[in-house]
Design an enzyme around this catalytic site. Structure first.
Site, PDB file in Angstrom:
ATOM      1  N   ASP A 148      -0.369   2.473   8.374  1.00  0.00           N
ATOM      2  CA  ASP A 148      -0.892   1.720   9.528  1.00  0.00           C
ATOM      3  C   ASP A 148       0.005   1.808  10.756  1.00  0.00           C
ATOM      4  O   ASP A 148      -0.437   1.494  11.864  1.00  0.00           O
ATOM      5  CB  ASP A 148      -1.053   0.236   9.165  1.00  0.00           C
ATOM      6  CG  ASP A 148      -1.950   0.048   7.960  1.00  0.00           C
ATOM      7  OD1 ASP A 148      -1.851  -1.005   7.303  1.00  0.00           O
ATOM      8  OD2 ASP A 148      -2.726   0.967   7.656  1.00  0.00           O
ATOM      9  N   GLY A 178       0.844  -1.200   0.000  1.00  0.00           N
ATOM     10  CA  GLY A 178       0.000   0.000   0.000  1.00  0.00           C
ATOM     11  C   GLY A 178       0.876   1.245   0.000  1.00  0.00           C
ATOM     12  O   GLY A 178       1.817   1.339   0.788  1.00  0.00           O
ATOM     13  N   ASP A 186       5.577  -5.091   5.919  1.00  0.00           N
ATOM     14  CA  ASP A 186       6.068  -6.440   6.259  1.00  0.00           C
ATOM     15  C   ASP A 186       6.130  -7.351   5.036  1.00  0.00           C
ATOM     16  O   ASP A 186       7.105  -8.069   4.823  1.00  0.00           O
ATOM     17  CB  ASP A 186       5.122  -7.079   7.303  1.00  0.00           C
ATOM     18  CG  ASP A 186       5.464  -6.634   8.719  1.00  0.00           C
ATOM     19  OD1 ASP A 186       4.578  -6.668   9.589  1.00  0.00           O
ATOM     20  OD2 ASP A 186       6.634  -6.228   8.943  1.00  0.00           O
ATOM     21  N   THR A 192       4.137   2.618   5.727  1.00  0.00           N
ATOM     22  CA  THR A 192       2.715   2.252   5.684  1.00  0.00           C
ATOM     23  C   THR A 192       1.974   3.186   6.633  1.00  0.00           C
ATOM     24  O   THR A 192       2.472   3.518   7.699  1.00  0.00           O
ATOM     25  CB  THR A 192       2.453   0.795   6.128  1.00  0.00           C
ATOM     26  OG1 THR A 192       1.044   0.617   6.342  1.00  0.00           O
ATOM     27  CG2 THR A 192       3.202   0.425   7.401  1.00  0.00           C
ATOM     28  N   ARG A 220      -5.759  -1.467   8.729  1.00  0.00           N
ATOM     29  CA  ARG A 220      -5.755  -2.903   8.484  1.00  0.00           C
ATOM     30  C   ARG A 220      -6.102  -3.613   9.793  1.00  0.00           C
ATOM     31  O   ARG A 220      -7.173  -3.383  10.337  1.00  0.00           O
ATOM     32  CB  ARG A 220      -4.417  -3.379   7.913  1.00  0.00           C
ATOM     33  CG  ARG A 220      -4.522  -4.736   7.199  1.00  0.00           C
ATOM     34  CD  ARG A 220      -3.187  -5.195   6.639  1.00  0.00           C
ATOM     35  NE  ARG A 220      -2.709  -4.354   5.555  1.00  0.00           N
ATOM     36  CZ  ARG A 220      -3.045  -4.573   4.285  1.00  0.00           C
ATOM     37  NH1 ARG A 220      -3.856  -5.551   3.971  1.00  0.00           N
ATOM     38  NH2 ARG A 220      -2.574  -3.788   3.331  1.00  0.00           N
ATOM     39  N   ARG A 252       1.299  -5.220  -5.544  1.00  0.00           N
ATOM     40  CA  ARG A 252       1.567  -6.436  -4.783  1.00  0.00           C
ATOM     41  C   ARG A 252       1.714  -7.551  -5.823  1.00  0.00           C
ATOM     42  O   ARG A 252       0.890  -7.673  -6.707  1.00  0.00           O
ATOM     43  CB  ARG A 252       0.419  -6.699  -3.819  1.00  0.00           C
ATOM     44  CG  ARG A 252       0.263  -5.569  -2.757  1.00  0.00           C
ATOM     45  CD  ARG A 252      -0.886  -5.867  -1.793  1.00  0.00           C
ATOM     46  NE  ARG A 252      -0.972  -4.854  -0.732  1.00  0.00           N
ATOM     47  CZ  ARG A 252      -1.841  -3.846  -0.734  1.00  0.00           C
ATOM     48  NH1 ARG A 252      -2.664  -3.703  -1.762  1.00  0.00           N
ATOM     49  NH2 ARG A 252      -1.888  -2.974   0.257  1.00  0.00           N
ATOM     50  N   ASP A 309       2.107  -0.258  11.651  1.00  0.00           N
ATOM     51  CA  ASP A 309       1.946  -1.583  12.284  1.00  0.00           C
ATOM     52  C   ASP A 309       3.140  -2.500  12.045  1.00  0.00           C
ATOM     53  O   ASP A 309       3.006  -3.725  12.005  1.00  0.00           O
ATOM     54  CB  ASP A 309       0.677  -2.269  11.739  1.00  0.00           C
ATOM     55  CG  ASP A 309       0.766  -2.513  10.237  1.00  0.00           C
ATOM     56  OD1 ASP A 309      -0.080  -3.270   9.717  1.00  0.00           O
ATOM     57  OD2 ASP A 309       1.693  -1.947   9.597  1.00  0.00           O
TER      58      ASP A 309
END
Ligand code: F6P
Length: 333
Positions: free
Chosen positions: A137, A15, A107, A135, A181, A76, A139
């Site tokens: 996120d 993303g 990741d 990202t 996410r 992706r 995360d």
């Protein structure tokens, strides 16, 4: 130190995130400053499979530090996840004579990097990959911060502030779904920043009565006549939350799913500056020949970590911000 690194690739994958361009720019400009040639690999790892690349000069990255998205495009690649796909990628690395790759993404990007590096090693060749965490996120377990998070937070805050104006006028409840996410960092940070009535995150099981109904009622008792509920997409659907509020509180909420607007926009100073420092560090780490690494921030410092070990790391739940949120949403307003 005379580095063995003469030519590197740079790619963006997964993303997209505001600040990726700043990272690409820093990689290219740092490489050029050290006499290293730089190749831009387009559309993530698939660019290696499809030989989709472009020579990058200093001028290739002019005027992009303030631009969201990524000039190298991103994608992706399912094919890259297969050994046969990686064989094609390895052939491109050999053709280009790459001594290293900087991979900007999340990741999944880094797991692909490890698989590529291992497969190249099996053929007796060597290629190091250095990852830069990007990202919205936030995360990625090994890094306190990921490029794009601050910009996404500010975008969401700006949108929710606008929503508050109309909710206040109509004395309504707004249920806003933010991205993230499976993580709730965006919701937690944004929820605190907008003074949300309630915030739902995937890291904490939702007790609807306690986490939503009671907080709205307490706010109403304190004299508030409009309510802002922020829901992380991993914690549930804003539409379902709104339906339950209607059923259990008796008010008719309006739903806004911010969606991909959180992925765009001109990166904030924090994202531009962090991305620039990470891009600079990534090239230096490649030159030091330390193997596959991930550039991370820890307590505001830029560090580099062994990629395999870094992918096994987990971030502790942000209890401090969660406690702040609980205190500020339990006091009524
Ligand atoms: O990982 C970044 C992210 O924006 C997530 O927050 C979101 O769930 C996902 O990407 C959306 O993926 P896509 O852009 O493929 O729809």
């Amino acid at each position: 130190m005379d580095s063995q690194v003469k030519r590197i690739g740079v790619l963006t994958s997964g993303g997209d995130a505001p600040g990726m361009n700043a990272a690409v720019r820093a990689v290219v400009r740092t490489a050029v400053s050290k006499g290293i040639e730089c190749v831009g690999i387009r559309r993530g790892w698939s660019g290696l499979i499809n030989s989709d690349f472009v020579r990058m000069e200093s001028s290739s990255v002019s005027h992009i530090i303030n631009k969201g998205g990524t000039i190298l495009y991103t994608a992706r690649s399912a094919e890259f996840m297969q050994p046969e796909g990686r064989e094609k990628a390895i052939a491109t690395c050999k053709l280009l004579g790459l001594d290293g790759i900087v991979a900007i993404g999340g990741d999944g990007t880094f797991r692909g990097a490890l698989a590529l590096s291992r497969q190249i090693g099996e053929s007796g060749q060597h290629l190091s990959v250095v990852g830069i965490p990007a990202t919205i996120d936030n995360d990625i377990g090994c890094s306190h911060y990921t490029i794009g998070f601050d910009t996404a937070c500010n975008t969401a805050v700006e949108c929710i502030d606008k929503l508050r104006d109309t909710m206040q006028s109509h004395e309504r409840c707004s249920v806003v779904e933010v991205m993230g996410r499976h993580a709730g960092y965006l919701a937690l940070y944004v929820g605190i920043s907008v003074g949300a009535t309630a915030v739902l995150i995937p890291e904490r099981p939702v007790d609807f009565e306690t986490d939503v109904v009671e907080k709205i009622r307490r706010a109403r008792l304190a004299g508030t006549t409009h309510y802002m509920v922020v829901v992380a997409e991993g914690a549930g659907s804003a539409f379902e939350i709104a339906k339950r509020i209607q059923e259990e509180v008796g008010i008719d909420p309006r739903v806004t799913v911010l969606g991909h607007i959180q992925r765009g926009g001109s990166p904030t100073a924090r994202d531009r500056e962090t991305a620039s420092r990470m891009g600079y560090e990534a090239v230096n780490v490649l030159m030091e020949g330390k193997g596959n690494r991930i550039i991370a921030t820890q307590d505001g410092r830029i560090v580099d970590l062994d990629m395999e070990a870094a992918l096994a790391m987990h971030k502790e739940f942000d209890m401090e911000r969660y406690n702040v949120l609980q205190a500020l949403t339990n006091s009524g307003r």
